[in-house]
Design a protein around this motif. Structure first.
Motif, PDB file in Angstrom:
ATOM      1  N   GLU A   1       0.830  -1.210   0.000  1.00  0.00           N
ATOM      2  CA  GLU A   1       0.000   0.000   0.000  1.00  0.00           C
ATOM      3  C   GLU A   1       0.860   1.255   0.000  1.00  0.00           C
ATOM      4  N   THR A   2       1.982   1.204   0.711  1.00  0.00           N
ATOM      5  CA  THR A   2       2.882   2.358   0.759  1.00  0.00           C
ATOM      6  C   THR A   2       3.509   2.631  -0.605  1.00  0.00           C
ATOM      7  N   VAL A   3       4.004   1.597  -1.270  1.00  0.00           N
ATOM      8  CA  VAL A   3       4.618   1.784  -2.584  1.00  0.00           C
ATOM      9  C   VAL A   3       3.576   2.263  -3.588  1.00  0.00           C
ATOM     10  N   GLU A   4       2.363   1.757  -3.503  1.00  0.00           N
ATOM     11  CA  GLU A   4       1.286   2.248  -4.369  1.00  0.00           C
ATOM     12  C   GLU A   4       1.054   3.748  -4.153  1.00  0.00           C
ATOM     13  N   THR A   5       1.115   4.167  -2.888  1.00  0.00           N
ATOM     14  CA  THR A   5       0.950   5.585  -2.571  1.00  0.00           C
ATOM     15  C   THR A   5       2.089   6.400  -3.153  1.00  0.00           C
ATOM     16  N   TRP A   6       3.312   5.873  -3.090  1.00  0.00           N
ATOM     17  CA  TRP A   6       4.451   6.585  -3.683  1.00  0.00           C
ATOM     18  C   TRP A   6       4.252   6.778  -5.178  1.00  0.00           C
ATOM     19  N   PHE A   7       3.801   5.734  -5.852  1.00  0.00           N
ATOM     20  CA  PHE A   7       3.557   5.854  -7.293  1.00  0.00           C
ATOM     21  C   PHE A   7       2.519   6.935  -7.579  1.00  0.00           C
ATOM     22  N   GLU A   8       1.497   6.989  -6.746  1.00  0.00           N
ATOM     23  CA  GLU A   8       0.398   7.926  -6.979  1.00  0.00           C
ATOM     24  C   GLU A   8       0.788   9.362  -6.661  1.00  0.00           C
ATOM     25  N   ARG A   9       1.452   9.563  -5.525  1.00  0.00           N
ATOM     26  CA  ARG A   9       1.765  10.926  -5.079  1.00  0.00           C
ATOM     27  C   ARG A   9       3.020  11.501  -5.719  1.00  0.00           C
ATOM     28  N   TYR A  10       3.982  10.631  -6.015  1.00  0.00           N
ATOM     29  CA  TYR A  10       5.266  11.100  -6.531  1.00  0.00           C
ATOM     30  C   TYR A  10       5.606  10.361  -7.832  1.00  0.00           C
ATOM     31  N   PRO A  11       4.866  10.610  -8.906  1.00  0.00           N
ATOM     32  CA  PRO A  11       5.022   9.814 -10.134  1.00  0.00           C
ATOM     33  C   PRO A  11       6.391   9.935 -10.792  1.00  0.00           C
ATOM     34  N   THR A  12       7.130  11.011 -10.547  1.00  0.00           N
ATOM     35  CA  THR A  12       8.458  11.158 -11.159  1.00  0.00           C
ATOM     36  C   THR A  12       9.588  10.845 -10.184  1.00  0.00           C
ATOM     37  N   HIS A  13       9.239  10.441  -8.976  1.00  0.00           N
ATOM     38  CA  HIS A  13      10.242  10.137  -7.953  1.00  0.00           C
ATOM     39  C   HIS A  13      10.720   8.699  -8.115  1.00  0.00           C
ATOM     40  N   LEU A  14      11.992   8.458  -7.845  1.00  0.00           N
ATOM     41  CA  LEU A  14      12.575   7.137  -8.074  1.00  0.00           C
ATOM     42  C   LEU A  14      12.352   6.162  -6.925  1.00  0.00           C
ATOM     43  N   ALA A  15      11.812   6.625  -5.812  1.00  0.00           N
ATOM     44  CA  ALA A  15      11.599   5.720  -4.681  1.00  0.00           C
ATOM     45  C   ALA A  15      10.638   4.598  -5.039  1.00  0.00           C
ATOM     46  N   GLY A  16       9.541   4.926  -5.728  1.00  0.00           N
ATOM     47  CA  GLY A  16       8.561   3.908  -6.094  1.00  0.00           C
ATOM     48  C   GLY A  16       9.153   2.817  -6.972  1.00  0.00           C
ATOM     49  N   PRO A  17       9.770   3.181  -8.105  1.00  0.00           N
ATOM     50  CA  PRO A  17      10.377   2.160  -8.961  1.00  0.00           C
ATOM     51  C   PRO A  17      11.461   1.345  -8.258  1.00  0.00           C
ATOM     52  N   ARG A  18      12.325   1.987  -7.479  1.00  0.00           N
ATOM     53  CA  ARG A  18      13.387   1.236  -6.803  1.00  0.00           C
ATOM     54  C   ARG A  18      12.799   0.298  -5.752  1.00  0.00           C
ATOM     55  N   ALA A  19      11.777   0.760  -5.039  1.00  0.00           N
ATOM     56  CA  ALA A  19      11.129  -0.113  -4.057  1.00  0.00           C
ATOM     57  C   ALA A  19      10.439  -1.278  -4.749  1.00  0.00           C
ATOM     58  N   PHE A  20       9.759  -1.008  -5.858  1.00  0.00           N
ATOM     59  CA  PHE A  20       9.054  -2.063  -6.583  1.00  0.00           C
ATOM     60  C   PHE A  20      10.032  -3.116  -7.097  1.00  0.00           C
ATOM     61  N   LEU A  21      11.145  -2.680  -7.655  1.00  0.00           N
ATOM     62  CA  LEU A  21      12.121  -3.627  -8.183  1.00  0.00           C
ATOM     63  C   LEU A  21      12.746  -4.452  -7.058  1.00  0.00           C
ATOM     64  N   ALA A  22      12.951  -3.847  -5.885  1.00  0.00           N
ATOM     65  CA  ALA A  22      13.477  -4.613  -4.753  1.00  0.00           C
ATOM     66  C   ALA A  22      12.486  -5.691  -4.329  1.00  0.00           C
ATOM     67  N   LEU A  23      11.200  -5.339  -4.300  1.00  0.00           N
ATOM     68  CA  LEU A  23      10.179  -6.303  -3.879  1.00  0.00           C
ATOM     69  C   LEU A  23      10.005  -7.429  -4.892  1.00  0.00           C
ATOM     70  N   THR A  24      10.209  -7.134  -6.166  1.00  0.00           N
ATOM     71  CA  THR A  24       9.969  -8.133  -7.221  1.00  0.00           C
ATOM     72  C   THR A  24      11.247  -8.783  -7.729  1.00  0.00           C
ATOM     73  N   ASP A  25      12.368  -8.454  -7.130  1.00  0.00           N
ATOM     74  CA  ASP A  25      13.639  -9.070  -7.510  1.00  0.00           C
ATOM     75  C   ASP A  25      13.633 -10.536  -7.068  1.00  0.00           C
TER      76      ASP A  25
END
Length: 323
Positions: A160-184
């Motif tokens: 839910e937190t990473v989804e919020t990052w994607f929604e609130r900060y669409p150009t921020h790299l935290a969401g993509p880096r967090a997502f890739l860590a979770l799906t690695d």
């Protein structure tokens, strides 16, 4: 006693403490004990050198043992009622600013007792740390996956937190880096996510949307490619359910690239083995990218559709949202 009775000499006392605990100083090996005494002093005194000394140690003594000592002390301060507010603020400041050693301390704290006791605060600080690619970022990514793997509730919180990052900060790299860590595939969280995705549409949507958001960020392109290869190998080896894995990737592909004639030309279909097309795809895959914004042709159709690069600066400022 010195700090209490000679208040007019406190600046000299702070300088003396910094000098004797600096690399090569007579009390270099006593940093933990000195830090503990300063922490105790902070409980009874309004103004103490505790946080100032920690700041100094992160810049003048960047060896790992000293940084580990600072991490333990700032965690203890957060657990002390009188110092908790200042400790939370200090960790947020260290996570937000670009100083590598302070970011490292904040990442270690969020991966330890601090993160377990205050997961929401830790996630806010991890978001700021994930903005920059350095060693602290890798510590933060590991902390995020460890938290997600701790329990079902923790996994839900992180998703839910990473989804919020994607929604609130669409150009921020935290969401993509967090997502890739979770799906690695090198982390165990992916197995749980893929199993959950087969039963919970919300998790499947998270994986599809996460890939869509991540693939838009050129700064994580190489890591995204490694994770995609990891998915393919995990499905090939039987670790991941083949149908579920390629079903998600098919939906990502369909949403990411229109299924038009050019898509078929570039990517083909399972029964297409035309050698001319294979050669063309190989050539296109190895061509240098062209920056069409510099094209000299006034009517180049791509000049108007190429926008500026996304702003990857730290989003969210130094505020304290939940995540």
């Amino acid at each position: 006693m010195d700090w209490h009775h000679w208040a007019n000499e406190r600046r000299e006392t702070r300088e003396w403490l910094a000098r004797i605990t600096a690399p090569g100083g007579v009390a270099e090996d006593w940093a933990e004990q000195i830090g503990s005494r300063l922490l105790e002093l902070s409980v009874t005194e309004v103004e103490t050198p505790f946080f100032t000394i920690l700041d100094t140690w992160t810049t003048t003594s960047p060896d790992e043992q000293r940084l580990r000592t600072v991490t333990a002390l700032i965690t203890r301060a957060a657990e002390t009622e009188e110092l908790a507010r200042a400790a939370h603020k200090q960790l947020l400041d260290w996570a937000t600013k670009g100083h590598a050693h302070r970011r490292k301390v904040a990442a270690w704290a969020c991966s330890g007792r601090y993160g377990m006791r205050w997961p929401h605060m830790a996630l806010v600080r991890l978001r700021h740390i994930l903005a920059i690619d350095d060693e602290a970022t890798r510590i933060a990514a590991t902390a995020l996956t460890a938290h997600a793997a701790a329990s079902t509730d923790a996994l839900r919180r992180v998703v839910e937190t990473v989804e919020t990052w994607f929604e609130r900060y669409p150009t921020h790299l935290a969401g993509p880096r967090a997502f890739l860590a979770l799906t690695d595939p090198t982390h165990s969280v992916l197995d749980t996510l893929m199993s959950a995705a087969q039963a919970a549409p919300a998790i499947r949507d998270f994986l599809i949307n996460g890939w869509m958001q991540t693939l838009r960020q050129p700064d994580v392109r190489d890591y995204a490619h490694q994770v995609l290869l990891g998915w393919a190998r995990a499905a090939h080896e039987g670790r991941l359910n083949r149908t579920a894995t390629f079903g998600i990737l098919t939906d990502v592909r369909n949403a990411h690239t229109p299924l038009d004639a050019m898509s078929r030309f570039l990517y083909g279909s399972p029964d297409q083995d035309d050698h001319a097309l294979i050669e063309a795809r190989f050539a296109l895959a190895n061509l240098r990218a062209c920056n069409h914004t510099q094209c000299s042709e006034p009517h180049c159709p791509l000049r108007e559709v190429v926008g500026p690069l996304p702003d990857n600066s730290t989003a969210g400022g130094a505020g304290e949202p939940r995540s």
